[in-house]
Every structure is written in structure tokens, then in C-alpha cells.
Design a protein around this motif. Structure first.
Motif, PDB file in Angstrom:
ATOM      1  N   SER A 307      15.174   6.672 -14.243  1.00 58.34           N
ATOM      2  CA  SER A 307      14.258   5.545 -14.071  1.00 58.34           C
ATOM      3  C   SER A 307      13.721   5.537 -12.652  1.00 58.34           C
ATOM      4  N   TYR A 308      12.498   5.065 -12.508  1.00 61.72           N
ATOM      5  CA  TYR A 308      11.872   4.951 -11.189  1.00 61.72           C
ATOM      6  C   TYR A 308      11.408   3.513 -10.988  1.00 61.72           C
ATOM      7  N   LEU A 309      11.672   2.975  -9.794  1.00 63.69           N
ATOM      8  CA  LEU A 309      11.215   1.635  -9.443  1.00 63.69           C
ATOM      9  C   LEU A 309      10.409   1.693  -8.159  1.00 63.69           C
ATOM     10  N   VAL A 310       9.471   0.763  -8.029  1.00 66.88           N
ATOM     11  CA  VAL A 310       8.650   0.731  -6.819  1.00 66.88           C
ATOM     12  C   VAL A 310       9.564   0.648  -5.596  1.00 66.88           C
ATOM     13  N   ASP A 311       9.062   1.145  -4.478  1.00 69.50           N
ATOM     14  CA  ASP A 311       9.903   1.388  -3.310  1.00 69.50           C
ATOM     15  C   ASP A 311      10.657   0.158  -2.824  1.00 69.50           C
ATOM     16  N   ASP A 312       9.978  -0.991  -2.746  1.00 71.13           N
ATOM     17  CA  ASP A 312      10.636  -2.195  -2.223  1.00 71.13           C
ATOM     18  C   ASP A 312      11.827  -2.584  -3.075  1.00 71.13           C
ATOM     19  N   VAL A 313      11.696  -2.452  -4.386  1.00 77.38           N
ATOM     20  CA  VAL A 313      12.804  -2.796  -5.286  1.00 77.38           C
ATOM     21  C   VAL A 313      13.907  -1.754  -5.191  1.00 77.38           C
ATOM     22  N   HIS A 314      13.530  -0.483  -5.131  1.00 77.01           N
ATOM     23  CA  HIS A 314      14.550   0.560  -5.000  1.00 77.01           C
ATOM     24  C   HIS A 314      15.378   0.364  -3.729  1.00 77.01           C
ATOM     25  N   LYS A 315      14.731  -0.021  -2.647  1.00 78.05           N
ATOM     26  CA  LYS A 315      15.451  -0.255  -1.389  1.00 78.05           C
ATOM     27  C   LYS A 315      16.460  -1.395  -1.525  1.00 78.05           C
ATOM     28  N   LEU A 316      16.071  -2.455  -2.256  1.00 81.24           N
ATOM     29  CA  LEU A 316      17.000  -3.572  -2.480  1.00 81.24           C
ATOM     30  C   LEU A 316      18.229  -3.118  -3.261  1.00 81.24           C
ATOM     31  N   ILE A 317      18.000  -2.338  -4.329  1.00 83.49           N
ATOM     32  CA  ILE A 317      19.117  -1.845  -5.136  1.00 83.49           C
ATOM     33  C   ILE A 317      19.993  -0.899  -4.311  1.00 83.49           C
ATOM     34  N   TYR A 318      19.358   0.005  -3.605  1.00 79.02           N
ATOM     35  CA  TYR A 318      20.062   0.973  -2.746  1.00 79.02           C
ATOM     36  C   TYR A 318      20.975   0.231  -1.767  1.00 79.02           C
ATOM     37  N   LYS A 319      20.418  -0.792  -1.126  1.00 76.52           N
ATOM     38  CA  LYS A 319      21.193  -1.552  -0.146  1.00 76.52           C
ATOM     39  C   LYS A 319      22.352  -2.292  -0.791  1.00 76.52           C
ATOM     40  N   GLU A 320      22.120  -2.896  -1.939  1.00 77.33           N
ATOM     41  CA  GLU A 320      23.161  -3.663  -2.606  1.00 77.33           C
ATOM     42  C   GLU A 320      24.301  -2.756  -3.078  1.00 77.33           C
ATOM     43  N   VAL A 321      23.961  -1.579  -3.612  1.00 73.75           N
ATOM     44  CA  VAL A 321      24.999  -0.641  -4.054  1.00 73.75           C
ATOM     45  C   VAL A 321      25.825  -0.162  -2.861  1.00 73.75           C
ATOM     46  N   ARG A 322      25.177   0.143  -1.764  1.00 77.08           N
ATOM     47  CA  ARG A 322      25.898   0.564  -0.561  1.00 77.08           C
ATOM     48  C   ARG A 322      26.824  -0.545  -0.071  1.00 77.08           C
ATOM     49  N   ASN A 323      26.377  -1.788  -0.145  1.00 73.46           N
ATOM     50  CA  ASN A 323      27.234  -2.904   0.276  1.00 73.46           C
ATOM     51  C   ASN A 323      28.446  -3.054  -0.630  1.00 73.46           C
ATOM     52  N   LEU A 324      28.260  -2.748  -1.916  1.00 73.33           N
ATOM     53  CA  LEU A 324      29.345  -2.921  -2.878  1.00 73.33           C
ATOM     54  C   LEU A 324      30.385  -1.810  -2.805  1.00 73.33           C
ATOM     55  N   ILE A 325      29.937  -0.562  -2.680  1.00 67.66           N
ATOM     56  CA  ILE A 325      30.901   0.547  -2.777  1.00 67.66           C
ATOM     57  C   ILE A 325      30.852   1.513  -1.599  1.00 67.66           C
ATOM     58  N   GLY A 326      29.876   1.338  -0.701  1.00 67.22           N
ATOM     59  CA  GLY A 326      29.732   2.305   0.386  1.00 67.22           C
ATOM     60  C   GLY A 326      30.944   2.395   1.293  1.00 67.22           C
ATOM     61  N   TRP A 327      31.662   1.282   1.420  1.00 67.58           N
ATOM     62  CA  TRP A 327      32.856   1.292   2.283  1.00 67.58           C
ATOM     63  C   TRP A 327      34.052   1.957   1.604  1.00 67.58           C
ATOM     64  N   PHE A 383      29.266  11.460  -8.032  1.00 66.73           N
ATOM     65  CA  PHE A 383      28.403  10.694  -8.930  1.00 66.73           C
ATOM     66  C   PHE A 383      27.204  10.175  -8.148  1.00 66.73           C
ATOM     67  N   CYS A 384      26.077   9.953  -8.869  1.00 64.36           N
ATOM     68  CA  CYS A 384      24.831   9.536  -8.231  1.00 64.36           C
ATOM     69  C   CYS A 384      24.181   8.407  -9.018  1.00 64.36           C
ATOM     70  N   MET A 385      23.447   7.568  -8.322  1.00 54.89           N
ATOM     71  CA  MET A 385      22.659   6.520  -8.955  1.00 54.89           C
ATOM     72  C   MET A 385      21.483   7.157  -9.693  1.00 54.89           C
ATOM     73  N   THR A 386      21.201   6.684 -10.895  1.00 54.74           N
ATOM     74  CA  THR A 386      20.170   7.305 -11.732  1.00 54.74           C
ATOM     75  C   THR A 386      18.833   6.571 -11.660  1.00 54.74           C
ATOM     76  N   ILE A 387      18.620   5.835 -10.590  1.00 51.57           N
ATOM     77  CA  ILE A 387      17.339   5.168 -10.361  1.00 51.57           C
ATOM     78  C   ILE A 387      16.767   5.693  -9.055  1.00 51.57           C
ATOM     79  N   GLY A 388      15.538   6.159  -9.115  1.00 54.76           N
ATOM     80  CA  GLY A 388      14.902   6.731  -7.936  1.00 54.76           C
ATOM     81  C   GLY A 388      13.718   5.907  -7.479  1.00 54.76           C
ATOM     82  N   PRO A 389      13.231   6.180  -6.268  1.00 53.77           N
ATOM     83  CA  PRO A 389      12.036   5.496  -5.767  1.00 53.77           C
ATOM     84  C   PRO A 389      10.769   6.162  -6.285  1.00 53.77           C
ATOM     85  N   ALA A 390       9.795   5.355  -6.674  1.00 50.65           N
ATOM     86  CA  ALA A 390       8.542   5.929  -7.161  1.00 50.65           C
ATOM     87  C   ALA A 390       7.853   6.748  -6.085  1.00 50.65           C
ATOM     88  N   SER A 391       8.147   6.484  -4.815  1.00 47.96           N
ATOM     89  CA  SER A 391       7.524   7.243  -3.725  1.00 47.96           C
ATOM     90  C   SER A 391       8.044   8.668  -3.648  1.00 47.96           C
TER      91      SER A 391
END
Length: 433
Positions: A307-327, A383-391
Motif C-alpha cells: 500500500s502507498y499513502l501520501v507523504d504526510d500520512v506516511h510520515k505520521l505512521i512511520y513516526k508512530e511505529v518508531r515510537n511504539l517499537i523503535g526502542w 520484518f518491514c512495514m508494508t506501507i510506503g510513501p507515494a513519493s
């Protein structure tokens, strides 16, 4: 370019329930695929998915911007890349019926298959259809009458691909045979289809043609009851054998529904927001709307795996996932795909408590992605997130795309009359009875 849809069926059940024309669906990672590669790694498959999905997104944008030839009566522009985790339907054509594995494509109106004699068809799956050996085949002709009488000029067929691949031949009519859910068969008589006698591919296609499922008048989905549904289980399980397509009045239209619109042959849905667990992401109003120039919007698609989402939304998801499991996990980098958010770890062992990611659509319909749909295990320890940025694709006006991985564990039904799509979370095995 109209064609009739006369039905003839044989069945062990005399019930008058709506006819369910069924095809088992197969993906290239399945042991049931004729070209199944048991030694292919998960990373091999995800790299193909990435390449395929990127090509698909570029193709979608080319269609939107009009840089591909638009469809007319006897020309089609179809999916550009068919080497990823595309979904194949198993149908038969002709008398005697010859089985064919064809890609289901919700963005195409044309049904076409490779036909004998054929140039550059060495990698076809199973026997090629030979029109000369089918007792029910008829050429589709333009009749021209001159002083000496009338003659039938076969109508040329041509399908162009965004990666410069193509298929060409002539149109014909024949009987298409589907299974039914009561172990019988149902024949659709006098179906118009493209008979490809020359195939130009840049790589092994891994299919015998295309089964178009968009809402155009020429689409088989339109001609057979104007309803269809497909159920996709776990694409990571090579043994799962319950993926299925149903055409006609017997299609499964259950669950929550949301309206769709059709633009440029694509099914657009109205996405209203995204949640991760109980947290609704702060997405600006209008982010997912189709703009006046045709850009933007959200397409639900069978041709893209990721799946691809517009950049601003992808950045929000990217940030939230990193906050949840990045540590908790060490980051990993995938060669040639630096945009992918990846970590060392195991989805099944380490992400059991990861919150569900939910796509919210108009009128209350939700598509819920569990950890197995939101992430992909690309090796034993990554493992990798299966949502990418449309950019990720160098295109001007970027749509968002809901791909196949996000549709796992769902039956997705399309009502082409009332223009609604249905999402029913279910194990596809429960629908095969």
C-alpha cells in the motif's frame, strides 16, 4: 463492443439460490502455482513485490495523467508488471474447456489470454488455448460487404503495458467455464475476449492473460450480474488454498460497506482517517480527497501488493511505529529500498501485542490490519512495514493505494449497480462451502 452472457449449468444441487461462479485464486508464492519456487526466500519475494508495486503505482499515475493510450473499442492498457504477488484466477475456455491461469485486475476492462499459435509464449502456464480446436469459438469480425459479397475481417486486439511490454492478436468469442460452489460447473456462452498471438514481455509473465474486473461495459464483471467478490487469506502461507473469486449474483456482499467512485477505470474509496490502536492520527481534512485535476484520492487495487499513502500520512505512521517499537528493536536497512521501515525481529514472536492499524472509510466501514498485514517477514530475523510513501515514485500527482497485503483476511465485495464496496473480515475457508 457488447457481448451476451448466456448461461448453461450442470450441478448436483437443484436449489434456486443465486448462481455463484467461482474461481480458486492462486498467488506465485503458493505451492499450487505451476511455477512455485520452493527455494525462493522471503526477501526474494518482497523485493519482487516492491518492484511490482512501484511499477503498478507508476502505471496508475500514467493512466491518470493520460500518458498511456486511453481505452477504446479495441484497445486496452493493462497492468504494467505481473511478476510480483499478483493473484491468478483459474478458469477454462472453449469446448473442450482448456484451463487458464489469468491475473485478476480491478483496473482493467479486458479479458484476454494467450492463444496458439503464439510467438514469445514459451513461459505460459499449462496448455495454450487453440481457437481452431474449440468447437464453440467464433472470430469477432467487422463485416465488410462489397460488390462480390461480404467478408469477415477479424477485429485486432492490442494491450499495451507501461513497461513497454504488450500483447496483440485478434478478438474472438467462446464459452467460459467456471466452477460453482455446489461442485457443478457453469458455462458463460459467447464471451468476447482477446486472443493474444504475440506476447512481448521483458520477463517471465507467470500467467496466461488478464481477467479485467473494472466497471466498464466490456468487463466480464459488468456482464455477469454486475457483482463480484474476492477473498484473500494469508499470502505468506504457501499452503493456504481458500483464496477465491466469485462473479455474479452469488457474490458475497457482506460486512461494512462504503461507496466508491470510478475514475480512469480505478475504484476510488473515501478514506476518512487512520488509527493505530486507540490513537487516531492527526491527518489534515481533505488529505485523501480527489482534486479537481484528478490527482490524489484513494484507490483500492488488486494489482499492487504494497500500500502507498501520501507523504504526510506516511510520515505520521512511520513516526508512530518508531515510537511504539523503535526502542525495542534494532533497525535494519533493505538494499535498494531505503524508504522501508524495517527491524530485526519476528512478527509472530515479537509483535503479538502490536496494536491494530485501521483504515477508516466513509459510512463507517473499516479495514483493520493486524501485524501480519501491516508488516511482512522478509527474512528469518527481519520484518518491514508494508506501507510506503507515494513519493517513492517520481510522479507529479500521487494517489494513495490500498494494496493486497492490506486486504488479507478479508472478503472484499463490489456492487457495481449501487457503487458500494464491502469489507468482511473472515477466514476464506468459511466461504468455500
Amino acid at each position: 463492443m457488447a457481448f451476451s452472457t448466456c448461461f448453461s449449468s450442470t450441478s448436483s444441487n437443484s436449489s434456486v439460490k443465486p448462481q455463484r461462479l467461482v474461481s480458486r485464486l492462486i498467488h506465485p508464492g503458493s505451492i499450487h502455482h505451476p511455477h512455485y519456487k520452493p527455494h525462493a526466500t522471503a526477501q526474494d519475494r518482497i523485493q519482487l513485490d516492491i518492484q511490482h508495486s512501484a511499477a503498478r503505482l507508476a502505471y496508475i499515475q500514467a493512466r491518470i495523467e493520460g500518458s498511456l493510450a486511453s481505452n477504446n473499442d479495441y484497445k486496452a492498457s493493462v497492468s504494467p508488471s505481473l511478476t510480483g504477488r499478483t493473484i491468478l484466477a483459474n478458469i477454462s475456455i472453449g469446448q473442450p474447456p482448456i484451463p487458464q491461469l489469468v491475473v485478476i485486475d480491478t483496473a482493467s476492462d479486458i479479458f484476454w489470454i494467450m492463444c496458439s499459435p503464439c510467438t514469445n509464449c514459451d513461459n505460459h502456464l499449462g496448455p495454450l488455448f487453440d481457437p481452431s480446436k474449440s468447437s464453440t469459438f467464433l472470430p469477432h469480425c467487422k463485416v465488410q460487404c462489397l460488390f462480390k459479397g461480404c467478408k469477415c475481417d477479424p477485429v485486432p486486439f492490442y494491450a499495451s503495458y507501461a513497461d513497454s511490454s504488450m500483447a496483440s492478436g485478434t478478438y474472438g468469442r467462446d464459452t467460459v467455464v467456471f466452477e460453482t460452489t455446489d461442485e457443478g460447473t457453469s458455462q458463460i456462452i459467447d464471451v468476447l475476449f482477446g486472443c493474444g498471438h504475440y506476447i512481448g514481455y521483458s520477463s517471465d509473465p507467470g500467467h496466461n492473460g488478464i481477467l479485467g474486473l473494472n466497471s466498464a461495459a466490456e468487463s466480464l464483471a459488468t456482464k455477469i450480474g454486475r457483482k463480484f467478490s474476492y477473498c484473500i487469506g494469508n499470502l505468506a502461507d504457501p499452503h493456504y488454498n481458500y483464496n477465491q473469486l466469485i462473479l455474479g449474483e452469488g457474490a458475497d456482499l457482506e460486512g461494512f460497506s462504503t461507496p466508491f467512485e470510478v475514475h480512469n477505470g480505478f475504484y476510488y474509496v473515501t478514506m476518512e482517517g487512520i488509527s493505530i490502536g486507540e490513537k487516531r492520527l492527526d491527518i489534515a481534512p481533505g488529505t485523501f480527497e480527489i482534486k479537481e485535476n484528478g490527482s490524489g484520492g484513494v484507490i483500492i487495487d488488486t494489482g499492487s501488493t504494497i500500500s502507498y499513502l501520501v507523504d504526510d500520512v506516511h510520515k505520521l505512521i512511520y513516526k508512530e511505529v518508531r515510537n511504539l517499537i523503535g526502542w525495542s528493536f534494532r533497525g535494519a536497512m533493505i538494499e535498494n529500498s531505503p524508504w522501508m521501515l524495517c527491524y530485526y525481529g519476528s512478527i509472530s514472536k515479537d509483535l503479538a501485542g502490536f496494536p491494530v492499524v485501521t483504515f477508516h472509510f466513509a459510512e463507517g466501514a473499516d479495514l483493520a490490519l493486524d501485524s501480519g498485514s501491516f508488516f511482512s517477514q522478509i527474512s528469518n530475523d527481519i520484518f518491514c512495514m508494508t506501507i510506503g510513501p507515494a513519493s517513492n515514485i517520481d510522479i507529479k500527482s500521487k494517489p494513495s493505494v490500498v494494496g493486497l497485503l492490506a486486504q488479507q483476511s478479508y472478503n472484499v465485495g463490489y456492487d457495481l449497480v449501487n457503487k458500494y464496496v464491502y469489507f468482511q473480515r473472515i477466514d476464506c475457508e468459511l466461504l468455500s462451502g
